[in-house]
Write a protein that holds these residues in place. Sequence first.
Motif, PDB file in Angstrom:
ATOM      1  N   ALA A   1       0.848  -1.200   0.000  1.00 21.85           N
ATOM      2  CA  ALA A   1       0.000   0.000   0.000  1.00 21.85           C
ATOM      3  C   ALA A   1       0.883   1.251   0.000  1.00 21.85           C
ATOM      4  O   ALA A   1       0.604   2.220  -0.707  1.00 21.85           O
ATOM      5  CB  ALA A   1      -0.914  -0.019   1.219  1.00 21.85           C
ATOM      6  N   TYR A   2       1.998   1.184   0.733  1.00 24.36           N
ATOM      7  CA  TYR A   2       2.908   2.344   0.789  1.00 24.36           C
ATOM      8  C   TYR A   2       3.549   2.587  -0.583  1.00 24.36           C
ATOM      9  O   TYR A   2       3.614   3.714  -1.067  1.00 24.36           O
ATOM     10  CB  TYR A   2       4.003   2.112   1.835  1.00 24.36           C
ATOM     11  N   LYS A   3       3.970   1.488  -1.235  1.00 22.13           N
ATOM     12  CA  LYS A   3       4.624   1.628  -2.555  1.00 22.13           C
ATOM     13  C   LYS A   3       3.630   2.211  -3.565  1.00 22.13           C
ATOM     14  O   LYS A   3       3.964   3.104  -4.334  1.00 22.13           O
ATOM     15  CB  LYS A   3       5.126   0.267  -3.036  1.00 22.13           C
ATOM     16  N   VAL A   4       2.402   1.723  -3.541  1.00 17.33           N
ATOM     17  CA  VAL A   4       1.375   2.201  -4.468  1.00 17.33           C
ATOM     18  C   VAL A   4       1.034   3.661  -4.159  1.00 17.33           C
ATOM     19  O   VAL A   4       0.857   4.472  -5.067  1.00 17.33           O
ATOM     20  CB  VAL A   4       0.125   1.295  -4.360  1.00 17.33           C
ATOM     21  N   PHE A   5       1.011   4.010  -2.862  1.00 15.92           N
ATOM     22  CA  PHE A   5       0.736   5.389  -2.455  1.00 15.92           C
ATOM     23  C   PHE A   5       1.822   6.319  -2.988  1.00 15.92           C
ATOM     24  O   PHE A   5       1.551   7.387  -3.517  1.00 15.92           O
ATOM     25  CB  PHE A   5       0.682   5.472  -0.930  1.00 15.92           C
ATOM     26  N   LYS A   6       3.071   5.878  -2.915  1.00 17.92           N
ATOM     27  CA  LYS A   6       4.222   6.701  -3.342  1.00 17.92           C
ATOM     28  C   LYS A   6       4.300   6.787  -4.864  1.00 17.92           C
ATOM     29  O   LYS A   6       4.483   7.860  -5.423  1.00 17.92           O
ATOM     30  CB  LYS A   6       5.514   6.076  -2.816  1.00 17.92           C
ATOM     31  N   THR A   7       4.147   5.672  -5.542  1.00 19.94           N
ATOM     32  CA  THR A   7       4.392   5.667  -6.998  1.00 19.94           C
ATOM     33  C   THR A   7       3.111   5.807  -7.815  1.00 19.94           C
ATOM     34  O   THR A   7       3.163   6.127  -8.994  1.00 19.94           O
ATOM     35  CB  THR A   7       5.040   4.323  -7.414  1.00 19.94           C
ATOM     36  N   LYS A   8       1.966   5.520  -7.199  1.00 19.72           N
ATOM     37  CA  LYS A   8       0.665   5.519  -7.905  1.00 19.72           C
ATOM     38  C   LYS A   8       0.693   4.524  -9.074  1.00 19.72           C
ATOM     39  O   LYS A   8      -0.151   4.547  -9.939  1.00 19.72           O
ATOM     40  CB  LYS A   8       0.301   6.918  -8.412  1.00 19.72           C
ATOM     41  N   ASP A   9       1.692   3.642  -9.071  1.00 21.73           N
ATOM     42  CA  ASP A   9       1.860   2.684 -10.169  1.00 21.73           C
ATOM     43  C   ASP A   9       1.307   1.332  -9.738  1.00 21.73           C
ATOM     44  O   ASP A   9       1.791   0.724  -8.776  1.00 21.73           O
ATOM     45  CB  ASP A   9       3.365   2.558 -10.499  1.00 21.73           C
ATOM     46  N   THR A  10       0.260   0.873 -10.434  1.00 23.14           N
ATOM     47  CA  THR A  10      -0.312  -0.441 -10.090  1.00 23.14           C
ATOM     48  C   THR A  10      -0.251  -1.361 -11.303  1.00 23.14           C
ATOM     49  O   THR A  10      -0.926  -2.375 -11.366  1.00 23.14           O
ATOM     50  CB  THR A  10      -1.783  -0.274  -9.678  1.00 23.14           C
ATOM     51  N   HIS A  11       0.594  -0.973 -12.274  1.00 17.17           N
ATOM     52  CA  HIS A  11       0.575  -1.657 -13.562  1.00 17.17           C
ATOM     53  C   HIS A  11       0.745  -3.170 -13.445  1.00 17.17           C
ATOM     54  O   HIS A  11       0.077  -3.946 -14.103  1.00 17.17           O
ATOM     55  CB  HIS A  11       1.687  -1.071 -14.458  1.00 17.17           C
ATOM     56  N   SER A  12       1.705  -3.608 -12.600  1.00 16.28           N
ATOM     57  CA  SER A  12       1.949  -5.068 -12.574  1.00 16.28           C
ATOM     58  C   SER A  12       1.166  -5.776 -11.471  1.00 16.28           C
ATOM     59  O   SER A  12       1.336  -6.970 -11.262  1.00 16.28           O
ATOM     60  CB  SER A  12       3.448  -5.346 -12.408  1.00 16.28           C
ATOM     61  N   ILE A  13       0.284  -5.047 -10.821  1.00 18.29           N
ATOM     62  CA  ILE A  13      -0.513  -5.667  -9.756  1.00 18.29           C
ATOM     63  C   ILE A  13      -1.753  -6.309 -10.366  1.00 18.29           C
ATOM     64  O   ILE A  13      -2.415  -5.707 -11.205  1.00 18.29           O
ATOM     65  CB  ILE A  13      -0.901  -4.631  -8.686  1.00 18.29           C
ATOM     66  N   SER A  14      -2.058  -7.530  -9.943  1.00 17.34           N
ATOM     67  CA  SER A  14      -3.209  -8.252 -10.485  1.00 17.34           C
ATOM     68  C   SER A  14      -4.478  -7.850  -9.753  1.00 17.34           C
ATOM     69  O   SER A  14      -4.600  -8.019  -8.530  1.00 17.34           O
ATOM     70  CB  SER A  14      -2.980  -9.762 -10.317  1.00 17.34           C
ATOM     71  N   LEU A  15      -5.443  -7.305 -10.524  1.00 18.75           N
ATOM     72  CA  LEU A  15      -6.732  -6.930  -9.937  1.00 18.75           C
ATOM     73  C   LEU A  15      -7.454  -8.179  -9.427  1.00 18.75           C
ATOM     74  O   LEU A  15      -8.070  -8.166  -8.364  1.00 18.75           O
ATOM     75  CB  LEU A  15      -7.581  -6.207 -10.988  1.00 18.75           C
ATOM     76  N   GLY A  16      -7.276  -9.291 -10.163  1.00 24.39           N
ATOM     77  CA  GLY A  16      -7.909 -10.546  -9.738  1.00 24.39           C
ATOM     78  C   GLY A  16      -7.429 -10.958  -8.358  1.00 24.39           C
ATOM     79  O   GLY A  16      -8.196 -11.378  -7.491  1.00 24.39           O
ATOM     80  N   MET A  17      -6.088 -10.811  -8.136  1.00 19.59           N
ATOM     81  CA  MET A  17      -5.547 -11.182  -6.817  1.00 19.59           C
ATOM     82  C   MET A  17      -6.152 -10.308  -5.735  1.00 19.59           C
ATOM     83  O   MET A  17      -6.619 -10.800  -4.705  1.00 19.59           O
ATOM     84  CB  MET A  17      -4.033 -11.036  -6.758  1.00 19.59           C
TER      85      MET A  17
END
Lengths: 93, 93
Positions: free
Chosen positions: A24-40
């Motif tokens: 959550a911290y990494k996503v908050f800092k980078t706003k990058d969710t490109h390689s994160i699986s929505l299904g997961m």
Amino acid sequence: MEFNVAIVGYTAGVCSAICQFPQAYKVFKTKDTHSISLGMYLTMTIGVILWFTYGVLIEDMPMMLANGVGLVPCLYTLYLTIQNRRAHKTYGK
Amino acid sequence: MEFNVAIVGYTAGVCSAICQFPQAYKVFKTKDTHSISLGMYLTMTIGVILWFTYGVLIEDMPMMLANGVGLVPCLYTLYLTIQNRRAHKTYGK
């Protein structure tokens, strides 16, 4: 229950509760969710909500705490992943 | 234990067991781990290993199964995330 067996269980619970915070911290800092699986994240969030509910039903405080704590960063990462998919904006690219 | 309480627990277990597969599949397909938190995957993998161990210690088959199954894709995603960090190659950029 023997002391060391309980230690294994509690340590596992702590790991499960806190593991969501770095993501959550990494996503908050980078706003990058490109390689994160929505299904997961959808399945995991449902799982955490169900484990929390199960903890309430069987009145198991550690289970309620671990999953209650873990749910907050989990929902945040899920929310941002959905936002990005919708907006097709891959921040931080 | 009432039937519907057990259903909540088993469904939570299934969610936790299968949630790792979509992420592992996405990483397998794209080789992109850029937005994945290594901190999360290290902590989560340790947690899954400990839950599995705890299931063995308390002889709880569902816990062993859920975490044993979930461990495989978890380790794969962790492995690839470490590989990419080392090689500093962010595939799929």
